[in-house]
Motif scaffolding. Structure first.
Motif, PDB file in Angstrom:
ATOM      1  N   UNK A 117      36.249  43.593  27.892  1.00  0.00           N
ATOM      2  CA  UNK A 117      34.997  43.660  27.140  1.00  0.00           C
ATOM      3  C   UNK A 117      34.977  44.790  26.130  1.00  0.00           C
ATOM      4  N   UNK A 118      35.443  45.958  26.547  1.00  0.00           N
ATOM      5  CA  UNK A 118      35.490  47.082  25.612  1.00  0.00           C
ATOM      6  C   UNK A 118      36.423  46.819  24.449  1.00  0.00           C
ATOM      7  N   UNK A 119      37.579  46.207  24.742  1.00  0.00           N
ATOM      8  CA  UNK A 119      38.554  45.915  23.684  1.00  0.00           C
ATOM      9  C   UNK A 119      37.998  44.872  22.721  1.00  0.00           C
ATOM     10  N   UNK A 120      37.307  43.849  23.257  1.00  0.00           N
ATOM     11  CA  UNK A 120      36.729  42.814  22.389  1.00  0.00           C
ATOM     12  C   UNK A 120      35.679  43.405  21.451  1.00  0.00           C
ATOM     13  N   UNK A 121      34.821  44.267  21.976  1.00  0.00           N
ATOM     14  CA  UNK A 121      33.784  44.877  21.136  1.00  0.00           C
ATOM     15  C   UNK A 121      34.394  45.779  20.075  1.00  0.00           C
ATOM     16  N   UNK A 122      35.417  46.543  20.457  1.00  0.00           N
ATOM     17  CA  UNK A 122      36.042  47.429  19.468  1.00  0.00           C
ATOM     18  C   UNK A 122      36.703  46.635  18.348  1.00  0.00           C
ATOM     19  N   UNK A 123      37.487  45.620  18.709  1.00  0.00           N
ATOM     20  CA  UNK A 123      38.178  44.852  17.677  1.00  0.00           C
ATOM     21  C   UNK A 123      37.210  44.093  16.785  1.00  0.00           C
ATOM     22  N   UNK A 124      36.077  43.649  17.342  1.00  0.00           N
ATOM     23  CA  UNK A 124      35.056  43.005  16.507  1.00  0.00           C
ATOM     24  C   UNK A 124      34.522  43.987  15.470  1.00  0.00           C
ATOM     25  N   UNK A 125      34.383  45.249  15.867  1.00  0.00           N
ATOM     26  CA  UNK A 125      33.932  46.287  14.929  1.00  0.00           C
ATOM     27  C   UNK A 125      35.001  46.644  13.912  1.00  0.00           C
ATOM     28  N   UNK A 126      36.251  46.676  14.362  1.00  0.00           N
ATOM     29  CA  UNK A 126      37.324  47.235  13.548  1.00  0.00           C
ATOM     30  C   UNK A 126      37.888  46.257  12.533  1.00  0.00           C
ATOM     31  N   UNK A 127      38.244  45.047  12.970  1.00  0.00           N
ATOM     32  CA  UNK A 127      39.059  44.187  12.130  1.00  0.00           C
ATOM     33  C   UNK A 127      38.301  43.584  10.957  1.00  0.00           C
ATOM     34  N   UNK A 128      37.007  43.360  11.110  1.00  0.00           N
ATOM     35  CA  UNK A 128      36.254  42.834   9.977  1.00  0.00           C
ATOM     36  C   UNK A 128      36.303  43.779   8.793  1.00  0.00           C
ATOM     37  N   UNK A 129      35.935  45.041   9.027  1.00  0.00           N
ATOM     38  CA  UNK A 129      35.916  46.002   7.924  1.00  0.00           C
ATOM     39  C   UNK A 129      37.321  46.390   7.506  1.00  0.00           C
ATOM     40  N   UNK A 130      38.296  46.403   8.436  1.00  0.00           N
ATOM     41  CA  UNK A 130      39.662  46.784   8.081  1.00  0.00           C
ATOM     42  C   UNK A 130      40.314  45.738   7.181  1.00  0.00           C
TER      43      UNK A 130
END
Length: 403
Positions: A194-207
């Motif tokens: 769950x933590x990894x999914x939330x982080x990647x949702x935050x990170x990859x869109x803007x990256x």
């Protein structure tokens, strides 16, 4: 996602090292194929490119669980400790993030911006080079894995588990660990995934869409001329912010620092604040043409994204599960992260077009807030877990004969 699930399981079933050889071979094969074997016209070249990048993606996906587990279990004469070995393994990704826009700059300097944007041969040489160069790190990794005779074939920890007969790495073993009345490992998997999914949702869109955002800021009339190089330069500078963030995380992530859970909670809090500030201020700053202020806010955001959770989400799974199923469950957690990345990357542009970038940043802030709550509720502080890995002074298992 396919590579993380499949090759993660391979790591438990057939061994970490042979699985890593498969993963890196796919990376090299996919990168070279996408640069050399994509020919034709119209839709055919896109279809062939997607096929080769899919092969590449399976290999890249497999490296997530395998590098984390191998770094955690490897024998280390330098005394870094288990946690910082894994932290170092994930921190090297930052070099790749920086090298992407730097190599783009090199292509523009050598070929010329006008040629790359106007002459088909220069455009083709540029993109084929940028896709093919991704095979080079994989080649070096394969050389080390295959030819370094001074390295043991597998870690003592893995060999001990296999020699004891407790597990053979079958899928049934993974299900048995997660089933039954003992909810400990299910809870840990929810926290890690769950933590990894939330982080990647935050990170990859803007990256992924950072170059488009920068282009929109500095080239409002979409003239292209002269802006492509500036875009690559600004992207490289923003990505360089990850270096101090990673160094600070490397210092705090150990048991003698904040630990993984506390650092991840702090990181998600900072990410949430950074996105919230962008959500509130982006529209006004853009209206005043305050490009410098917006770049500064993006730099602060990328510092927060690369500080803490960018490292801990990668580290937590390899210390949360028994060695017999460690790579498999690490792969499950990593796959959950990439599903979050798919959601973030797929929804970012449509949301920005319909509701604006400010609202999109607000949604990212919500994902970060959810990640913080998941970490608080489901991630244990492994420094206090009786069955946790002693990351400061790991016990070297008794040597067994090779299987």
């Amino acid at each position: 996602v396919v590579g993380q699930l499949l090759l993660g399981w391979f790591g438990d079933r057939f061994g970490r090292r042979p699985s890593m050889v498969i993963a890196m071979s796919l990376v090299v094969f996919g990168a070279l194929g996408s640069a050399v074997m994509t020919t034709g016209y119209g839709n055919w070249i896109w279809q062939s490119l997607v096929a080769w990048r899919f092969i590449l993606g399976i290999g890249v996906g497999g490296t997530y669980p395998l590098t984390a587990v191998m770094a955690g279990e490897m024998h280390d004469d330098r005394g870094l400790g288990r946690t910082r070995r894994v932290a170092l393994a994930v921190a090297v990704q930052i070099v790749g993030n920086i090298m992407a826009p730097v190599l783009m700059l090199a292509v523009l300097v050598l070929l010329g911006t006008d040629r790359v944007t106007e002459e088909p041969w220069a455009t083709e040489v540029g993109w084929r080079f940028l896709l093919g160069i991704g095979a080079l790190p994989g080649m070096f990794a394969l050389k080390e894995i295959l030819l370094n005779s001074g390295t043991e074939s597998e870690s003592n920890e893995y060999l001990d588990a296999r020699a004891s007969g407790g597990s053979s790495g079958k899928l049934k073993d993974v299900l048995d660990i997660l089933g039954g009345d003992n909810t400990q490992y299910r809870t840990r998997l929810i926290g890690a995934a769950g933590g990894w999914a939330c982080f990647d949702a935050c990170f990859f869109g803007v990256a992924i869409f950072l170059p488009h955002i920068v282009h929109d800021l500095i080239d409002k009339n979409d003239e292209a001329r002269g802006y492509l190089m500036l875009n690559a330069l600004v992207s490289a500078i923003i990505n360089c912010i990850a270096i101090p963030a990673a160094l600070l995380s490397f210092r705090l992530v150990g048991d003698d620092g904040l630990g993984r859970k506390n650092l991840q909670v702090l990181s998600f809090g900072l990410i949430c604040i950074a996105y919230a500030v962008l959500a509130i201020c982006f529209g006004s700053l853009r209206g005043f043409d305050a490009t410098t202020a917006i770049v500064a806010l993006f730099s602060a955001l990328f510092f927060c994204l690369n500080f803490g959770a960018g490292m801990t989400t990668y580290m937590l799974p390899q210390e949360s599960f028994p060695v017999e199923v460690r790579a498999s469950l690490n792969g499950v957690a990593a796959a959950a992260g990439k599903i979050g990345a798919i959601v973030g990357a797929s929804a970012f542009a449509p949301t920005a077009r319909v509701y604006g970038l400010g609202a999109t940043f607000g949604v990212c802030a919500v994902f970060a807030g959810v990640g913080l709550v998941v970490t608080l509720l489901f991630v244990p502080d492994m420094r206090k877990e009786e069955d946790g890995v002693n990351v400061l002074h790991p016990r070297e298992p008794e040597a067994h004969r090779r299987l």
